[in-house]
Design a protein around this motif. Structure first.
Motif, PDB file in Angstrom:
ATOM      1  N   UNK A  85     -28.567 -39.187  14.813  1.00  0.00           N
ATOM      2  CA  UNK A  85     -27.874 -39.514  13.560  1.00  0.00           C
ATOM      3  C   UNK A  85     -28.413 -38.655  12.413  1.00  0.00           C
ATOM      4  N   UNK A  86     -29.733 -38.494  12.366  1.00  0.00           N
ATOM      5  CA  UNK A  86     -30.328 -37.674  11.310  1.00  0.00           C
ATOM      6  C   UNK A  86     -29.901 -36.212  11.430  1.00  0.00           C
ATOM      7  N   UNK A  87     -29.819 -35.718  12.665  1.00  0.00           N
ATOM      8  CA  UNK A  87     -29.333 -34.348  12.857  1.00  0.00           C
ATOM      9  C   UNK A  87     -27.894 -34.210  12.375  1.00  0.00           C
ATOM     10  N   UNK A  88     -27.102 -35.252  12.569  1.00  0.00           N
ATOM     11  CA  UNK A  88     -25.717 -35.224  12.091  1.00  0.00           C
ATOM     12  C   UNK A  88     -25.673 -35.156  10.568  1.00  0.00           C
ATOM     13  N   UNK A  89     -26.595 -35.861   9.919  1.00  0.00           N
ATOM     14  CA  UNK A  89     -26.680 -35.800   8.458  1.00  0.00           C
ATOM     15  C   UNK A  89     -27.045 -34.395   8.015  1.00  0.00           C
ATOM     16  N   UNK A  90     -28.050 -33.816   8.678  1.00  0.00           N
ATOM     17  CA  UNK A  90     -28.441 -32.441   8.356  1.00  0.00           C
ATOM     18  C   UNK A  90     -27.293 -31.470   8.606  1.00  0.00           C
ATOM     19  N   UNK A  91     -26.537 -31.710   9.673  1.00  0.00           N
ATOM     20  CA  UNK A  91     -25.388 -30.856   9.972  1.00  0.00           C
ATOM     21  C   UNK A  91     -24.355 -30.916   8.847  1.00  0.00           C
ATOM     22  N   UNK A  92     -24.116 -32.120   8.333  1.00  0.00           N
ATOM     23  CA  UNK A  92     -23.176 -32.254   7.222  1.00  0.00           C
ATOM     24  C   UNK A  92     -23.653 -31.526   5.980  1.00  0.00           C
ATOM     25  N   UNK A  93     -24.957 -31.664   5.672  1.00  0.00           N
ATOM     26  CA  UNK A  93     -25.518 -30.965   4.509  1.00  0.00           C
ATOM     27  C   UNK A  93     -25.416 -29.460   4.696  1.00  0.00           C
ATOM     28  N   UNK A  94     -25.766 -28.991   5.898  1.00  0.00           N
ATOM     29  CA  UNK A  94     -25.760 -27.550   6.149  1.00  0.00           C
ATOM     30  C   UNK A  94     -24.347 -26.984   6.186  1.00  0.00           C
ATOM     31  N   UNK A  95     -23.395 -27.780   6.637  1.00  0.00           N
ATOM     32  CA  UNK A  95     -22.005 -27.325   6.626  1.00  0.00           C
ATOM     33  C   UNK A  95     -21.519 -27.088   5.206  1.00  0.00           C
ATOM     34  N   UNK A  96     -21.837 -28.015   4.317  1.00  0.00           N
ATOM     35  CA  UNK A  96     -21.445 -27.843   2.908  1.00  0.00           C
ATOM     36  C   UNK A  96     -22.123 -26.611   2.321  1.00  0.00           C
ATOM     37  N   UNK A  97     -23.395 -26.429   2.605  1.00  0.00           N
ATOM     38  CA  UNK A  97     -24.114 -25.271   2.080  1.00  0.00           C
ATOM     39  C   UNK A  97     -23.561 -23.971   2.658  1.00  0.00           C
ATOM     40  N   UNK A  98     -23.187 -23.996   3.913  1.00  0.00           N
ATOM     41  CA  UNK A  98     -22.645 -22.792   4.545  1.00  0.00           C
ATOM     42  C   UNK A  98     -21.312 -22.395   3.910  1.00  0.00           C
ATOM     43  N   UNK A  99     -20.480 -23.369   3.604  1.00  0.00           N
ATOM     44  CA  UNK A  99     -19.179 -23.064   3.007  1.00  0.00           C
ATOM     45  C   UNK A  99     -19.347 -22.469   1.614  1.00  0.00           C
ATOM     46  N   UNK A 100     -20.327 -22.969   0.843  1.00  0.00           N
ATOM     47  CA  UNK A 100     -20.595 -22.393  -0.475  1.00  0.00           C
ATOM     48  C   UNK A 100     -21.212 -21.002  -0.319  1.00  0.00           C
ATOM     49  N   UNK A 101     -22.153 -20.876   0.606  1.00  0.00           N
ATOM     50  CA  UNK A 101     -22.771 -19.571   0.872  1.00  0.00           C
ATOM     51  C   UNK A 101     -21.731 -18.520   1.234  1.00  0.00           C
ATOM     52  N   UNK A 102     -20.693 -18.927   1.965  1.00  0.00           N
ATOM     53  CA  UNK A 102     -19.679 -17.975   2.399  1.00  0.00           C
ATOM     54  C   UNK A 102     -18.847 -17.436   1.236  1.00  0.00           C
ATOM     55  N   UNK A 103     -18.799 -18.177   0.111  1.00  0.00           N
ATOM     56  CA  UNK A 103     -18.099 -17.665  -1.071  1.00  0.00           C
ATOM     57  C   UNK A 103     -18.758 -16.380  -1.548  1.00  0.00           C
ATOM     58  N   UNK A 104     -20.092 -16.425  -1.695  1.00  0.00           N
ATOM     59  CA  UNK A 104     -20.821 -15.241  -2.184  1.00  0.00           C
ATOM     60  C   UNK A 104     -20.862 -14.161  -1.095  1.00  0.00           C
ATOM     61  N   UNK A 105     -20.991 -14.561   0.160  1.00  0.00           N
ATOM     62  CA  UNK A 105     -21.048 -13.586   1.244  1.00  0.00           C
ATOM     63  C   UNK A 105     -19.741 -12.802   1.346  1.00  0.00           C
ATOM     64  N   UNK A 106     -18.616 -13.477   1.142  1.00  0.00           N
ATOM     65  CA  UNK A 106     -17.331 -12.795   1.236  1.00  0.00           C
ATOM     66  C   UNK A 106     -17.176 -11.764   0.117  1.00  0.00           C
ATOM     67  N   UNK A 107     -17.703 -12.076  -1.074  1.00  0.00           N
ATOM     68  CA  UNK A 107     -17.644 -11.110  -2.167  1.00  0.00           C
ATOM     69  C   UNK A 107     -18.512  -9.888  -1.861  1.00  0.00           C
ATOM     70  N   UNK A 108     -19.695 -10.141  -1.307  1.00  0.00           N
ATOM     71  CA  UNK A 108     -20.574  -9.031  -0.931  1.00  0.00           C
ATOM     72  C   UNK A 108     -19.891  -8.134   0.093  1.00  0.00           C
ATOM     73  N   UNK A 109     -19.180  -8.742   1.050  1.00  0.00           N
ATOM     74  CA  UNK A 109     -18.507  -7.954   2.075  1.00  0.00           C
ATOM     75  C   UNK A 109     -17.372  -7.109   1.480  1.00  0.00           C
ATOM     76  N   UNK A 110     -16.647  -7.669   0.504  1.00  0.00           N
ATOM     77  CA  UNK A 110     -15.583  -6.894  -0.139  1.00  0.00           C
ATOM     78  C   UNK A 110     -16.161  -5.661  -0.832  1.00  0.00           C
ATOM     79  N   UNK A 111     -17.272  -5.849  -1.540  1.00  0.00           N
ATOM     80  CA  UNK A 111     -17.898  -4.720  -2.224  1.00  0.00           C
ATOM     81  C   UNK A 111     -18.442  -3.703  -1.224  1.00  0.00           C
TER      82      UNK A 111
END
Length: 234
Positions: A85-111
C-alpha cells in the motif's frame, strides 16, 4: 533604486512585447534561446531530483520491511501488504512528479532538436513550427503525458519490481509455515477480514499492476528514445 527605465510603461503594448524584437535579431534570438535552455534544464533537473528522492524512499521501505518481516517467525504477514500500500502511495506521488517533470523535459527536447541539432546539421530539421509550439506552451503550460502512460512508465522503471518482491515475499510468508491450501487461507486472515477476501484482493491488485505495467498503448510523451541507434556511434 530600481533599474527599470523611467519611461517604461507596463501598460504599453510596445514595452510589454519588447522581447519580440529578439525574433527579428539572430544574435539576440540565439542568446535568448541559450538562457531559455539553461532555465528549462534547471527546472527539469530539479524535478528529476524529486522523482529520484521518491524512488529512494520506496527502495529503503522495501528493504526495511523485508528485513523486519523475516527476522522472526512471529512477525505478522500483513506488514508486507502494508508495504505494498505504501509503495502504491509512492507510485502516485512519483506519477504526479513525473508528469510535471515531463513538461520541462519536453521543452528541453524541443530546443535540443530545433536549435542545437540544427546548428550541427541544418539539413535534419523536422519541425517548422517549433517556435509557435514552444511559445504556446510557455504561455499556457500543459501536462503532456497521460496518467496511464505515466503510471506505466514508473511501474516499468521501478515499482513493478519492488511490488513483485513484496508480493512474492508475502506469498512465501504465508506458505512456508502452511501444510495445506486451507492453512494458507487461514494464515491470510487479517483481523476480522477473511483470508479468501485478502487473497482475492491481493490477486486483483497484482493483476491490475501487471496490466498497467505492460500497457500496450504507444508512447505520447515528447522525445521518445530509440531502443537501438539507427547508426553506429563512433
Amino acid at each position: 533604486m530600481s533599474d527599470r527605465p523611467s519611461d517604461f510603461d507596463p501598460e504599453s503594448r510596445e514595452d510589454r512585447e519588447i522581447a519580440g524584437e529578439a525574433a527579428r535579431d539572430r544574435d539576440g534570438f540565439l542568446s535568448l534561446m541559450g538562457h531559455a535552455y539553461r532555465g528549462e534544464m534547471g527546472r527539469m533537473t530539479s524535478w528529476r531530483t524529486r522523482i529520484d528522492r521518491t524512488t529512494n524512499w520506496a527502495v529503503v521501505l522495501t528493504a526495511t520491511l523485508l528485513t523486519w518481516a523475516f527476522s522472526s517467525d512471529s512477525r505478522p504477514h500483513y506488514v508486507l501488504l502494508i508495504g505494498v500500500v505504501m509503495l502504491s502511495v509512492f507510485l502516485g506521488i512519483e506519477t504526479r512528479r513525473y508528469r510535471v517533470y515531463d513538461i520541462w523535459r519536453s521543452r528541453v527536447r524541443i530546443l535540443e532538436e530545433n536549435v542545437f541539432a540544427n546548428a550541427l546539421d541544418p539539413e535534419g530539421v523536422e519541425q517548422s513550427n517549433w517556435r509557435e509550439l514552444l511559445s504556446r506552451d510557455l504561455r499556457s503550460p500543459t501536462v503532456k503525458t497521460p496518467i496511464v502512460e505515466a503510471v506505466s512508465r514508473r511501474l516499468r522503471r521501478v515499482y513493478f519490481a519492488l511490488i513483485s518482491v513484496l508480493v512474492l515475499a508475502w506469498i512465501v510468508r504465508l506458505t512456508v509455515f502452511a501444510a495445506s491450501s486451507s492453512e494458507v487461507v487461514d494464515t491470510a486472515i487479517v483481523g476480522q477480514v477473511p483470508g479468501e477476501f485478502v487473497l482475492a484482493a491481493a490477486g486483483f491488485y497484482y493483476a491490475t499492476v501487471l496490466v498497467l505495467t505492460f500497457w500496450p498503448g504507444s508512447r505520447q510523451a515528447k522525445g521518445e528514445l530509440q531502443s537501438e541507434p539507427e547508426e553506429e556511434w563512433k
